[in-house]
Design a protein around this motif. Structure first.
Motif, PDB file in Angstrom:
ATOM      1  N   TRP A   1      43.375  41.120  41.464  1.00 21.45           N
ATOM      2  CA  TRP A   1      43.269  41.708  40.139  1.00 21.45           C
ATOM      3  C   TRP A   1      44.008  40.900  39.073  1.00 21.45           C
ATOM      4  CZ3 TRP A   1      47.469  43.332  37.248  1.00 21.45           C
ATOM      5  CH2 TRP A   1      48.673  43.533  37.918  1.00 21.45           C
TER       6      TRP A   1
ATOM      7  N   ASP B   1      51.783  48.010  45.611  1.00 18.61           N
ATOM      8  CA  ASP B   1      52.423  46.696  45.741  1.00 18.61           C
ATOM      9  C   ASP B   1      53.941  46.751  45.655  1.00 18.61           C
ATOM     10  OD1 ASP B   1      52.858  47.230  43.080  1.00 18.61           O
ATOM     11  OD2 ASP B   1      51.791  45.470  42.313  1.00 18.61           O
TER      12      ASP B   1
ATOM     13  N   GLN C   1      38.664  42.082  42.252  1.00 19.29           N
ATOM     14  CA  GLN C   1      38.888  43.141  43.221  1.00 19.29           C
ATOM     15  C   GLN C   1      40.385  43.441  43.249  1.00 19.29           C
ATOM     16  OE1 GLN C   1      37.172  41.621  46.876  1.00 19.29           O
ATOM     17  NE2 GLN C   1      35.089  42.079  46.209  1.00 19.29           N
ATOM     18  N   GLU C   2      40.763  44.477  43.961  1.00 20.30           N
ATOM     19  CA  GLU C   2      42.178  44.846  43.988  1.00 20.30           C
ATOM     20  C   GLU C   2      43.038  43.704  44.533  1.00 20.30           C
ATOM     21  OE1 GLU C   2      45.657  46.890  43.424  1.00 20.30           O
ATOM     22  OE2 GLU C   2      43.651  47.285  42.597  1.00 20.30           O
ATOM     23  N   GLU C   3      42.494  42.935  45.457  1.00 17.46           N
ATOM     24  CA  GLU C   3      43.274  41.856  46.068  1.00 17.46           C
ATOM     25  C   GLU C   3      43.588  40.726  45.088  1.00 17.46           C
ATOM     26  OE1 GLU C   3      40.521  43.192  47.287  1.00 17.46           O
ATOM     27  OE2 GLU C   3      41.447  44.399  48.872  1.00 17.46           O
TER      28      GLU C   3
ATOM     29  N   SER D   1      47.311  50.504  40.270  1.00 15.39           N
ATOM     30  CA  SER D   1      46.243  50.918  41.170  1.00 15.39           C
ATOM     31  C   SER D   1      46.144  52.440  41.156  1.00 15.39           C
ATOM     32  CB  SER D   1      46.508  50.412  42.588  1.00 15.39           C
ATOM     33  OG  SER D   1      47.402  51.279  43.260  1.00 15.39           O
TER      34      SER D   1
ATOM     35  N   LEU E   1      37.822  47.295  37.671  1.00 15.54           N
ATOM     36  CA  LEU E   1      37.822  46.035  38.415  1.00 15.54           C
ATOM     37  C   LEU E   1      36.478  45.328  38.266  1.00 15.54           C
ATOM     38  CD1 LEU E   1      39.646  47.192  41.677  1.00 15.54           C
ATOM     39  CD2 LEU E   1      40.586  45.702  39.897  1.00 15.54           C
TER      40      LEU E   1
ATOM     41  N   ARG F   1      43.425  50.627  37.447  1.00 15.57           N
ATOM     42  CA  ARG F   1      42.507  49.669  38.065  1.00 15.57           C
ATOM     43  C   ARG F   1      41.503  50.431  38.935  1.00 15.57           C
ATOM     44  NH1 ARG F   1      47.353  46.879  39.020  1.00 15.57           N
ATOM     45  NH2 ARG F   1      47.196  47.145  41.275  1.00 15.57           N
TER      46      ARG F   1
ATOM     47  N   ASP G   1      53.976  51.946  43.306  1.00 17.22           N
ATOM     48  CA  ASP G   1      52.564  51.618  43.460  1.00 17.22           C
ATOM     49  C   ASP G   1      52.378  50.945  44.819  1.00 17.22           C
ATOM     50  OD1 ASP G   1      49.882  51.244  42.948  1.00 17.22           O
ATOM     51  OD2 ASP G   1      50.184  50.209  41.040  1.00 17.22           O
TER      52      ASP G   1
ATOM     53  N   GLU H   1      37.646  51.426  40.265  1.00 15.46           N
ATOM     54  CA  GLU H   1      36.568  50.566  40.724  1.00 15.46           C
ATOM     55  C   GLU H   1      35.757  50.026  39.546  1.00 15.46           C
ATOM     56  OE1 GLU H   1      37.264  53.809  43.841  1.00 15.46           O
ATOM     57  OE2 GLU H   1      37.164  53.664  41.659  1.00 15.46           O
TER      58      GLU H   1
END
Length: 306
Positions: free
Chosen positions: A225, A280, A221-223, A240, A215, A210, A278, A212
């Protein structure tokens, strides 16, 4: 060195650290205590052919320092040998050593058209891919390795897309296939050259990264995805950039890393070995998912591979 800063006193060069995997690797090496030279062609004053102005090497260096290391940005075109030689001379002059070399040079996504046959691909685009993803690595290693081998234990990491196992299949474009297989073979060959010097070379691949650019491609965005999974279900296995960053940092901190010499490794494989996750808290193994589900037709979900 301390347990939480295992790379204190170590000097790293992440070639191609403007964004994506290179940036995350630089930051994670910094978090482990390293001094990290970060290079690339996009600065706050100049933009590379990639055409993105939102990420710069200066910002990467600042993120390295904020993570606990020392980040040093040096604008460098790694296709210009004199610029690379000047960079290595600066590292030698100021630190007298180079312990970790990460070749993450690429920037050719805008040139790839998957599904086109070799003779249908514009020759200039194909040759530029090979310059960006292969020639740049060769120039950098040729210039940097005399400094790296000065101290036993040096590590060379070739970043690519795919492993020797996954890349047995065609990568959908003649030039892309060559470009992404070459670093795997380079790591193997450098591993042979470096054995007698007490140093190690490997290739490392993220899974579905993921970055930039990725995305932006999906408009997320990463938040958020996971919103892109509705458009592309297999995106559920994505990872990520932090994941591959932690993979390289764990490898660099391993006193027994020479056991990997010459091998082709993935972020998911190294997570299983070293126990990191990762950002998360998950541990995605994208290449196993691609092998079993995407290519093999297994009736399993991405969550079973996280």
């Amino acid at each position: 060195m301390t347990q939480d800063k295992p790379l204190n006193g170590r000097v790293a060069l992440v070639a191609g650290a403007t964004r994506g995997a290179g940036r995350a690797i630089a930051v994670q090496l910094g978090a482990a205590g390293a001094t990290v030279f970060v290079t690339g062609r996009t600065t706050r004053e100049r933009t590379s052919e990639v055409g993105r102005t939102t990420e710069t090497i200066e910002e990467t260096a600042e993120l390295v320092t904020a993570a606990g290391g020392v980040g040093i940005a040096v604008p460098t075109d790694h296709l210009v040998p004199d610029e690379v030689k000047a960079l290595i001379e600066r590292i030698d002059r100021t630190h007298g050593r180079l312990d970790i070399l990460v070749n993450d040079l690429w920037g050719g996504e805008h040139l790839v058209v998957f599904g086109k046959k070799m003779w249908e691909t514009e020759l200039g685009h194909g040759l530029r891919m090979l310059e960006l993803g292969v020639k740049s690595h060769i120039i950098t290693s040729s210039c940097a390795l005399p400094l790296l081998v000065r101290h036993p234990g040096g590590l060379v990491v070739e970043i690519t897309d795919g492993t020797s196992e996954s890349n047995k299949g065609f990568r959908e474009n003649f030039y892309y296939d060559l470009t992404k297989n070459a670093p795997i073979r380079m790591a193997f060959a450098l591993g042979e050259d470096l054995k007698s010097e007490g140093c190690t070379a490997v290739s490392v691949t993220p899974g579905w990264l993921r970055s930039e650019q990725m995305l932006d491609h999906f408009g997320v965005q990463e938040e958020n995805w996971r919103d892109a999974i509705a458009e592309q279900p297999d995106f559920a296995i994505s990872e990520s950039p932090v994941f591959v960053g932690r993979a390289v940092a764990a490898l660099a901190a391993d006193p027994e890393r020479h056991r990997w010499n010459g091998q082709s490794l993935s972020s998911g494989q190294l997570a299983g070995e070293y126990g990191f996750t990762d950002a998360d808290g998950s541990r995605p193994d994208a290449w196993a998912y691609i092998r079993d589900v995407v290519n093999g037709g297994a009736d399993r979900t991405a969550e079973e591979y996280r």
